[in-house]
Design an enzyme around this catalytic site. Structure first.
Site, PDB file in Angstrom:
ATOM      1  N   HIS A  74       0.828  -1.211   0.000  1.00  0.00           N
ATOM      2  CA  HIS A  74       0.000   0.000   0.000  1.00  0.00           C
ATOM      3  C   HIS A  74       0.857   1.253   0.000  1.00  0.00           C
ATOM      4  CE1 HIS A  74       0.126   0.988   4.423  1.00  0.00           C
ATOM      5  NE2 HIS A  74       0.154  -0.328   4.593  1.00  0.00           N
ATOM      6  N   ASP A 112       5.763   1.382   7.339  1.00  0.00           N
ATOM      7  CA  ASP A 112       4.364   1.011   7.071  1.00  0.00           C
ATOM      8  C   ASP A 112       3.718   2.003   6.102  1.00  0.00           C
ATOM      9  OD1 ASP A 112       1.830  -0.080   7.180  1.00  0.00           O
ATOM     10  OD2 ASP A 112       1.361   0.779   9.124  1.00  0.00           O
ATOM     11  N   GLU A 130      -5.314   1.891   2.088  1.00  0.00           N
ATOM     12  CA  GLU A 130      -5.250   0.703   2.958  1.00  0.00           C
ATOM     13  C   GLU A 130      -5.497   1.089   4.406  1.00  0.00           C
ATOM     14  OE1 GLU A 130      -3.316  -2.361   5.594  1.00  0.00           O
ATOM     15  OE2 GLU A 130      -3.007  -0.206   5.446  1.00  0.00           O
ATOM     16  N   GLU A 131      -4.907   2.207   4.822  1.00  0.00           N
ATOM     17  CA  GLU A 131      -5.020   2.613   6.221  1.00  0.00           C
ATOM     18  C   GLU A 131      -6.430   3.066   6.582  1.00  0.00           C
ATOM     19  OE1 GLU A 131      -2.869   1.876   8.213  1.00  0.00           O
ATOM     20  OE2 GLU A 131      -0.851   2.063   7.396  1.00  0.00           O
ATOM     21  N   ASP A 140       3.390  -6.096   3.297  1.00  0.00           N
ATOM     22  CA  ASP A 140       3.075  -4.944   4.135  1.00  0.00           C
ATOM     23  C   ASP A 140       3.979  -4.961   5.369  1.00  0.00           C
ATOM     24  OD1 ASP A 140       1.900  -2.854   5.475  1.00  0.00           O
ATOM     25  OD2 ASP A 140      -0.117  -3.685   5.471  1.00  0.00           O
ATOM     26  N   HIS A 168       2.426   3.437  13.284  1.00  0.00           N
ATOM     27  CA  HIS A 168       1.391   4.473  13.177  1.00  0.00           C
ATOM     28  C   HIS A 168       1.732   5.726  13.986  1.00  0.00           C
ATOM     29  CE1 HIS A 168      -2.173   1.859  11.566  1.00  0.00           C
ATOM     30  NE2 HIS A 168      -1.106   1.829  10.789  1.00  0.00           N
TER      31      HIS A 168
END
Length: 506
Positions: free
Chosen positions: A279, A291, A323-324, A352, A446
């Protein structure tokens, strides 16, 4: 950015390939012959040898500079969908593939997406500010983006039926147990009954970080709350004691247009396609270099080195957007794929987070008993490669956390590898992989610190070589790999998939 083709990818690719190789029925293996006599037929070992850590990190530095384009709007680097950082990421990927000439056919697949950002939030229960409360993904704000006050009203069962909500929830804050149905359904029912906010509490001690999914006009501002913190509150409510609360969320949910980037080899049998994806977006909170900058860059580097070879089967690379936000891009791709094109994808491989600093070599535990036939053979390819390198590996659940989910639900065999997110490394894994037990695999998951300092180059190089091996193996031959059949996800997979992207949805 290059000019977008006006034809769907499948039309462009099929039209080109038809001029170069005989038309074959799906799954009939193309001859193992070189279309370009100056290039050798793909060889896994040779492709792996071309993977360079220096090239990976050079691309990472470029991606971090691109993430800085998001600073004007977000006050820090980010590549979240809708941001200048994500637009720059898409331009970088597209132009990098475009520079490879006619080896690939490129397509931008635009689609509508939902972008959600929470700017500020707070939950006060009684006289205490909650420590575990987390706004749900894609939550709307509280009314007028101001704090709302009310009593906590305990909802019967799990809030999956509107009848579970008593009339007394109107003007108050719904207190709902996690489980059975999507969080969005619970929030929607709370809104329909007039609640000013909702709290979804866990039945286990852990926190709840989830998403409401597709926005509804009936959604209300919704928090997740840990079972540990919810326990004493629940005890009071069950005794009919009054518990008041103040909820506040300043959030923004909006519709945007974003796009997937798809690159397919011009050569190779288009009826037997190897597909892999990563992604292209990050969360709003940071630049997302691990990520999933790591996966996106690995794919870009493998795609670049693949041009030195001929392929027997076509290879299709995908960089998914959204994606997130809940696997938006990959879901859209599979949902709009005609049945005759679906059956040409022999397998999908998801990559991923390839470079987590406190990594473990993780393989999705995809079996044919639960997933489309061929998923287990892909899993075993990863196992065999790690064994051949003298490396340890571990299995992780195949539970809907990444972009493979839409493919599995669409009947396409799938699997992948990862290096870990917010999970805790065990003592056994410390012995297997090094690092530190008791800490997250990626302590910057994140977060703003998911930057250039947040990648483990050893893991990244190893896993990029494994990606190259997976491409090199199936681009050469599907000998021994199960043929595709028309199928859908099994009920067993449906029951095990508690995620839709990085966040829980039930």
């Amino acid at each position: 950015m290059g000019i977008r083709s006006t034809l769907p990818l499948c039309a462009v690719v099929a039209g080109t390939a038809a001029l170069q190789i005989p038309l074959l029925s799906p799954h009939q293996q193309a001859p193992l012959e070189a279309a370009d006599k100056t290039k050798p037929l793909i060889n896994s070992s040779a492709l792996q040898d071309l993977i360079s850590g220096d090239r990976l990190f050079t691309r990472a530095k470029k991606l971090f500079d691109i993430a800085k384009l998001g600073e004007d709007e977000y006050n820090h680097p980010t590549r979240v969908i809708g941001s200048a950082g994500h637009e720059g990421t898409l331009a970088y990927i597209y132009e990098s593939i475009l520079q490879l000439g006619d080896y690939y056919k490129l397509d931008n697949q635009s689609f509508p997406a939902v972008s959600g950002n929470v700017f500020e939030s707070r939950l006060v229960i009684g006289n205490s500010v909650s420590k575990s409360a987390a706004p749900m993904g894609l939550t709307p704000p509280t009314q007028n983006k101001q704090p709302v006050h009310g009593d906590l009203v305990l909802v019967e069962n799990e809030g999956c039926q509107i009848g579970d909500f008593p009339d007394s929830v109107s003007g108050n804050i719904a207190f709902i147990k996690r489980g059975t149905c999507p969080f969005g359904t619970k929030s929607e029912h709370a809104g329909q009954k007039g609640a000013t906010a909702a709290i979804v509490y866990n039945y286990e001690k852990d926190a709840v970080q989830g998403t409401l999914g597709t926005p509804s006009p009936n959604h209300v501002a919704t928090f997740g709350l840990s079972g540990k913190e919810a326990g004493p509150v629940l005890e009071k409510l069950e005794k009919k004691d009054k518990v008041d609360a103040i909820a506040y969320i300043d959030a923004d949910v909006k519709q945007i247009i974003t796009r997937n980037i798809i690159a397919q080899t011009s050569e190779g049998d288009p009826n037997n396609c190897v597909m892999l994806g990563a992604h292209s977006d990050s969360v709003a909170e940071g630049p997302g270099i691990n990520d999933d900058g790591s996966g996106s860059i690995s794919l870009l580097e493998v795609a670049t080195q693949l041009t030195k070879f001929n392929v027997s089967n076509c290879v299709r690379f995908a960089w998914w957007a959204g994606e997130e936000e809940g696997l938006l891009g990959s879901d859209y791709y599979v949902a709009t794929l005609p049945e005759e094109e679906n059956i040409k994808i022999r397998l999908f491989m998801d990559y991923d987070m390839m470079a987590s600093p406190n990594f473990a070599y993780q393989i999705y535990n995809a079996t044919n008993a639960v997933n489309p036939n061929g998923s287990e053979e892909l899993r075993d390819l990863y196992i065999d490669w790690y064994k051949d390198q003298g490396l340890n590996y571990t299995f992780i659940p195949f539970d809907g956390r990444s972009d493979y989910d839409g493919f599995i639900r669409g009947g396409i065999p799938g699997g992948g590898i990862a290096t870990g997110a917010e999970g805790i490394k065990t003592k056994e894994e410390e012995k297997q992989f090094g690092g530190k037990a008791g800490e997250w695999y990626d302590h910057c998951y994140h977060q703003l610190c998911d930057d250039l300092s947040n990648v483990n180059m050893t893991a990244w190089i190893v896993n990029t070589k494994l990606i190259a091996h997976s491409v090199g193996t199936y681009a050469r031959s599907f000998k021994g790999f199960p043929k595709r059949t028309s199928s859908v996800a099994s009920s067993a997979y449906e029951s095990e998939a508690k995620y839709h992207g990085s966040m829980l949805y039930i």
